[in-house]
Design an enzyme around this catalytic site. Structure first.
Site: not given
Ligand code: SAJ
Length: 422
Positions: A214, A221, A268
């Site tokens: 995760k 990204r 995130c």
């Protein structure tokens, strides 16, 4: 046959509530647990306290049918999913696992032999093992070593959420899931649970790999966006249109560069890479640098606004305090109303400190400015008013309304998203 007749979801936020609703829509009896009384009451009225497309009707339907209820206190269930926040501790980038620990203490008294406990919260490597220890310590009926290994009386796994805000209801069903059990039996039981509604693959690994997976997805990204942001600064210096450049480079079959912007926001991508950096500071060099590059982009944007103000002063002869600046977009990404951890919001606030009473915000997705922006005399105005009346336009977010604008003649423009670039 699936043995999960009752599922309890601890934490009814952006991930927990949609997940709880998914199970409830697929015939499972769901008990949602949250410490927030307002959230519990709102859900029990068949309404939602967060914004996510299609979630409101789904919650309404499940609550009306009696498959979903919310409560402040945990009750017995076959499986428990923990979807609580994992923020930073104070100002350094150390992960704060206290919400997970509190969730463990809350469910420990109702745990029974054969139960499954899944951690969904994005967590640093080792958090699931810690969770197993916290659960064991909090269970009065258990001596310490019994919670480990294939003979453990409860099963524990990490299955990180990986859905995109705004598309949660679709991605929950379609995306593949990584299922990292403490043991193989734990993984099998957890995968079986998700298969109730997940159409993607449920791929089994161990808990540490699932945790790292995760963090890797979001770091990948972040690094890619940092590359794009660095390119945008280089191209600005070299007088090259970075959006054209990236679209040309992406024509190569093995190149896929993301888009530059005013910075990276949300809870995130701007957070999770720090969980890797914090764990292995001397090793995570690229991941760390990407964070610093993305976090420094707002200051660069402010510098460009200052340059635009100087340009207006020189061409119009106006006084500096008469120059009006419109910031287009406050959300952390396009076409949502979520302002949390938004670089656009931070840039707007900082500009208001430097140009008091001269900053106007355009944010079509909200009706009212947050208190701290209003206190800085920033005014929320419609797009047309901004286009008609200000001197400098700063595009911070590529909301669809902004992309439709076809004339910005006579304005100084700082376009961080390239929506009006030739
Ligand atoms: N951004 C750019 N350029 C881009 C894409 C995004 O500057 O080309 C910026 C956005 O404007 C925003 C930030 O990055 O400020 C993050 O936006 P996002 O759309 O990339 O991601 P999130 O934070 O909404 O959701 C991410 C997703 N992760 C990945 O795509 C790998 C989502 O699938 C995760 O579930 C989510 O993080 C999470 O909960 O971890």
């Amino acid at each position: 046959m699936n043995t999960n007749k009752t599922v309890s979801v601890i934490g009814l936020g952006y991930i927990g509530l949609p997940t709880a609703t998914m199970f409830a829509q697929h015939g499972v009896r769901v008990i949602g647990v949250d410490v927030n009384q307002f959230a519990v009451e709102t859900i029990n009225q068949g309404k939602i306290h967060i914004v996510e497309p299609d979630l409101d009707t789904a919650v309404h339907q499940c609550v009306s049918q009696g498959t979903l209820k919310a409560t402040l206190t945990p009750e017995k269930a076959d499986a428990f999913l923990i979807a609580v926040p994992t923020p930073f501790k104070g100002d350094n980038y150390e992960p704060d696992l206290s919400y997970i620990e509190a969730a463990c203490k809350a469910i420990a008294p109702v745990l029974e032999k054969g139960n499954l406990v899944i951690l969904e919260s994005t967590s640093p490597v080792g958090a699931t093992e810690k969770m197993a220890d916290w659960l064991a310590l909090a269970r009065p009926d258990l001596s310490f070593p019994q919670h480990q290994g294939e003979n453990s009386d409860i099963r524990i796994a990490h299955c990180p959420e990986r859905v995109l805000p705004g598309q949660v209801m679709r991605e929950l069903i379609e995306n593949d899931r990584i299922v990292g059990g403490m043991t193989n039996k734990c993984s099998q039981q957890a995968a079986q649970l998700y298969k109730i509604f997940v159409k993607g693959d449920c791929i089994i690994t161990n808990s540490r790999t699932a945790e790292m997976c995760k963090l890797t997805e979001n770091s990948f990204r972040d690094v890619n966006i940092a590359f794009a942001n660095e390119l945008s600064i280089i191209c600005d210096k070299l007088n090259i249109n970075v959006w054209e450049l990236i679209s040309l480079a992406n024509r190569h079959p093995r190149v896929n560069i993301l888009q530059p912007g005013c910075g990276v926001g949300g809870h995130c991508i701007a957070v999770d890479p720090w969980f890797i950096v914090n764990k292995t500071p001397e090793l995570a060099k690229i991941i760390h640098t990407a964070r610093l590059v993305n976090d420094s982009k707002p200051e660069w944007v402010i510098g460009k606004v200052n340059d635009a103000v100087i340009q207006v002063l020189q061409t119009t002869g106006k006084n500096i305090q008469d120059i009006k600046i419109a910031c287009l977009g406050l959300a952390f990404k396009p076409d949502i109303d979520d302002l949390r951890e938004s670089p656009a919001l931070k840039i707007t606030e900082k500009l208001a400190d430097k140009y008091p009473n001269q900053i106007y915000a355009v944010e079509p997705n909200i009706e009212q400015l947050p208190e701290k922006l209003a206190a800085k005399n920033i005014q929320l105005i419609p797009l047309k008013q901004a286009l008609d009346s200000v001197d400098v336009i700063v595009v911070l977010v590529d909301h669809c309304e902004f992309k439709q604008v076809n004339s910005i003649l006579g304005k100084a423009v700082v376009d961080t998203k390239g929506i009006w670039s030739e």
